[in-house]
Scaffold this active site. Structure first.
Site, short mmCIF file in Angstrom:
data_model
loop_
_atom_site.label_atom_id
_atom_site.label_comp_id
_atom_site.label_asym_id
_atom_site.label_seq_id
_atom_site.Cartn_x
_atom_site.Cartn_y
_atom_site.Cartn_z
N TYR A 1 -11.72 12.50 -5.03
CA TYR A 1 -10.81 12.14 -6.13
C TYR A 1 -10.21 13.40 -6.74
O TYR A 1 -8.99 13.55 -6.85
CB TYR A 1 -11.61 11.37 -7.18
CG TYR A 1 -10.82 10.88 -8.38
CD1 TYR A 1 -9.87 9.88 -8.25
CD2 TYR A 1 -11.08 11.40 -9.65
CE1 TYR A 1 -9.17 9.41 -9.38
CE2 TYR A 1 -10.40 10.94 -10.77
CZ TYR A 1 -9.44 9.94 -10.63
OH TYR A 1 -8.76 9.48 -11.73
N ASP B 1 0.86 -1.18 0.00
CA ASP B 1 0.00 0.00 0.00
C ASP B 1 0.91 1.24 0.00
O ASP B 1 1.65 1.47 0.96
CB ASP B 1 -0.87 -0.05 1.27
CG ASP B 1 -1.76 1.18 1.42
OD1 ASP B 1 -1.54 2.18 0.71
OD2 ASP B 1 -2.66 1.14 2.27
P1 NAD Z 1 -7.47 0.93 -11.78
O1 NAD Z 1 -8.40 0.97 -10.62
O2 NAD Z 1 -7.63 -0.14 -12.79
O3 NAD Z 1 -5.96 0.88 -11.27
C1 NAD Z 1 -5.52 1.51 -10.11
C2 NAD Z 1 -4.59 0.56 -9.38
O4 NAD Z 1 -4.06 1.20 -8.20
C3 NAD Z 1 -5.31 -0.70 -8.87
O5 NAD Z 1 -4.60 -1.86 -9.27
C4 NAD Z 1 -5.32 -0.55 -7.36
O6 NAD Z 1 -5.33 -1.79 -6.69
C5 NAD Z 1 -4.07 0.28 -7.13
N1 NAD Z 1 -4.08 1.02 -5.86
C6 NAD Z 1 -5.05 1.85 -5.39
N2 NAD Z 1 -4.71 2.34 -4.17
C7 NAD Z 1 -3.48 1.82 -3.89
C8 NAD Z 1 -2.59 1.95 -2.78
N3 NAD Z 1 -2.90 2.71 -1.72
N4 NAD Z 1 -1.42 1.28 -2.81
C9 NAD Z 1 -1.08 0.50 -3.87
N5 NAD Z 1 -1.89 0.33 -4.95
C10 NAD Z 1 -3.08 0.98 -4.94
O7 NAD Z 1 -7.55 2.37 -12.48
P2 NAD Z 1 -6.87 2.90 -13.85
O8 NAD Z 1 -7.94 3.29 -14.77
O9 NAD Z 1 -5.83 1.97 -14.29
O10 NAD Z 1 -6.20 4.24 -13.31
C11 NAD Z 1 -4.82 4.32 -13.04
C12 NAD Z 1 -4.42 5.76 -12.78
O11 NAD Z 1 -4.73 6.57 -13.91
C13 NAD Z 1 -5.11 6.39 -11.57
O12 NAD Z 1 -4.21 7.21 -10.89
C14 NAD Z 1 -6.20 7.23 -12.21
O13 NAD Z 1 -6.53 8.33 -11.40
C15 NAD Z 1 -5.55 7.66 -13.50
N6 NAD Z 1 -6.56 7.97 -14.53
C16 NAD Z 1 -7.17 6.99 -15.24
C17 NAD Z 1 -8.13 7.34 -16.19
C18 NAD Z 1 -8.81 6.31 -17.04
O14 NAD Z 1 -9.64 6.69 -17.87
N7 NAD Z 1 -8.51 5.04 -16.96
C19 NAD Z 1 -8.48 8.68 -16.37
C20 NAD Z 1 -7.84 9.65 -15.60
C21 NAD Z 1 -6.87 9.29 -14.70
#
Ligand code: NAD
Ligand code: UDP
Length: 329
Positions: free
Chosen positions: A147, A58
Site C-alpha cells: 500500500y 476496474d
Molecule cells: P474504501 O475501500 O471504502 O473505498 C475504495 C474504493 O475503491 C472501493 O469502493 C473499491 O471497490 C474501489 N476500488 C479498489 N480497487 C479498484 C479498482 N482496481 N478499480 C475500481 N475501483 C476499485 O476505502 P476509503 O477509505 O474510501 O479510501 C478511499 C481512498 O482514500 C483510497 O485511495 C485510500 O488509499 C485513501 N485514503 C483513505 C483513508 C481513510 O482513512 N479512509 C486514509 C488515507 C487514504
C-alpha cells in the site's frame, strides 16, 4: 452545461461522500468502481439523479469515458490494512497502473486530477507531527509496503505528469478518516471497535495500545479535498484532524459511548504498525483556509448511530469481504 467530474472508488467510503458533495454542488458526476472493497448501497440513492452515472470498471484496465471531463478524483484503492494484506497485488496495481490510466485520461481530456494519497507514505514516522516535507520511514518489503509504496509511486507519477506534460494535478495526503459508510468488517479500528461493542464482544486492542492516531470526521475531510481541488497548489497537502490519542484511550472512549460492559483484550501488534501519527496541518490552514470543525465526540456519535441502525445481517457478518470472485493477479 455543468462541469463533469469522474470519481474512482465511488462506491467506497470516501468516494461515495465525494459523489454526494459534487452532486450537491451542481456537478455532473461519473462514479467508477469495481466493488472490490466498496458497496453499491453507498451510492444507490444517487441512481435516480440524472446528473449521476455509474460505471462498474476496474481502473487498472484501460479507462474509456465518452465526452468531456473537467475533473478526475482518483480514490480507487483498498484502504484498510486487512484489505490490502488480502489483495496485495490488486493494491499495488491500482496505485500504479490505475493511477497511470487516470493520469492518461486526464491528459487526453485536459482535465484537472486530484489523487488520494495517505499518511502511510510517512510509514512509521521518525518526525512528529508529520509535515509534508518529511520524506517518511517506510519498509519496502514489509506487509504494508504494498500500500505504502504504491501510494509513494502514485505521488511520483503524478508529479512527473505535472512536470513533463504540464497536467494540472493535486495530491491530498489523507490521515485516518471515519464516518458513516465505512464497512463494518473492514478491520479498521473504528468499525472494528463499534462492531465488537454492538455484538457484545470485548474490544481488541493491538499491542499495548500506546500507539497513537488522530481521527478526522468525513465531512471535514471532504471539505478539505474540495478546497484543494479548486486551489492552485500542486504539492501534497495533509488533510486530517490533529487531535491525537492512544488506541487504548480510544477503546475506553468507545466503551463509554456505547455504554457496554465490555473489556479491552490485548492482541498481537501487526508488523510495521506505525507507533504514532498526527498531521501537521499548517499548510492546509495557510493555503486552503481549512481546519477540521467536527470534534471526535460529535463525529463518533453520528458514526455510532449509523452502525447501530445497520441490519442484524450486516452486524453479524463478521467474516471479511469475499475477494474470491475478483481477480487476485
Ligand atoms: P474504501 O475501500 O471504502 O473505498 C475504495 C474504493 O475503491 C472501493 O469502493 C473499491 O471497490 C474501489 N476500488 C479498489 N480497487 C479498484 C479498482 N482496481 N478499480 C475500481 N475501483 C476499485 O476505502 P476509503 O477509505 O474510501 O479510501 C478511499 C481512498 O482514500 C483510497 O485511495 C485510500 O488509499 C485513501 N485514503 C483513505 C483513508 C481513510 O482513512 N479512509 C486514509 C488515507 C487514504
Ligand atoms: N487497531 C486495534 N484493534 C483493532 C484494529 C486496529 O488496536 O481491532 C489498531 C491498529 O493496530 C492501529 C490503529 O488501531 O494501531 C489504527 O488501525 P487502522 O487499521 O484503523 O488504520 P491504520 O492507521 O493502522 O492504517
Amino acid at each position: 452545461m455543468g462541469k463533469t467530474v469522474l470519481i474512482t472508488g465511488a462506491a467506497g467510503f470516501l468516494g461515495s461522500h465525494l459523489c454526494d458533495k459534487f452532486i450537491s454542488e451542481g456537478f455532473r458526476v461519473i462514479g467508477m468502481d469495481n466493488l472490490i472493497t466498496g458497496d453499491i448501497r453507498n451510492i444507490e440513492h444517487l441512481f435516480k439523479n440524472k446528473d449521476f452515472e455509474f460505471y462498474n470498471h476496474d481502473v487498472t484496465k484501460f479507462i474509456h469515458v465518452p465526452g468531456k471531463l473537467d475533473y478526475i478524483l482518483h480514490f480507487a484503492s483498498p484502504a484498510s490494512p486487512i484489505d490490502y494484506l488480502k489483495i496485495p497485488i490488486q493494491t499495488l496495481k491500482v496505485g500504479s497502473l490505475g493511477t497511470h490510466n487516470c493520469l492518461g485520461l486526464a491528459k487526453e481530456k485536459g482535465a484537472r486530477i486530484l489523487i488520494a494519497s495517505t499518511s502511510e507514505i510517512y510509514g512509521d514516522p521518525l518526525v512528529h507531527p508529520q509535515s509534508e516535507d518529511y520524506y517518511g520511514n517506510v519498509s519496502t518489503i514489509g506487509p504494508r509496503g504494498v500500500y505504502d509504496e504504491a501510494k509513494r509511486f502514485q505521488e511520483s507519477l503524478t508529479m512527473a505528469y505535472h512536470r513533463f506534460h504540464g497536467l494540472e494535478t493535486r495530491i491530498v495526503r489523507i490521515f485516518n478518516t471515519y464516518g458513516p459508510r465505512m464497512r463494518l468488517n473492514d478491520g479498521r479500528v473504528i468499525p472494528a471497535f463499534i462492531g465488537q461493542a454492538l455484538r457484545g464482544e470485548h474490544l481488541s486492542v493491538f499491542g499495548d495500545g500506546l500507539q497513537t492516531r488522530s481521527f478526522c470526521y468525513v465531512d471535514d475531510q471532504v471539505e478539505g479535498i474540495y478546497r484543494l481541488l479548486f486551489s492552485e497548489y500542486v504539492e501534497p497537502v495533509n488533510i486530517g484532524n490533529p487531535d491525537e490519542l492512544t488506541i487504548k484511550d480510544f477503546a475506553e472512549e468507545i466503551i463509554k459511548l456505547t455504554g457496554t460492559n465490555q473489556k479491552i483484550v490485548y492482541r498481537e501488534l501487526p508488523k510495521d504498525d506505525p507507533l504514532q501519527r498526527q498531521p501537521d496541518i499548517t499548510r492546509a490552514k495557510e493555503i486552503l483556509g481549512w481546519e477540521p470543525k467536527v470534534s471526535r465526540e460529535e463525529g463518533m456519535k453520528i458514526t455510532y448511530n449509523y452502525f447501530k441502525n445497520l441490519s442484524k445481517e450486516d452486524l453479524l457478518k463478521k467474516e471479511h469481504k469475499d475477494f474470491s470472485k475478483h481477480n487476485r493477479k
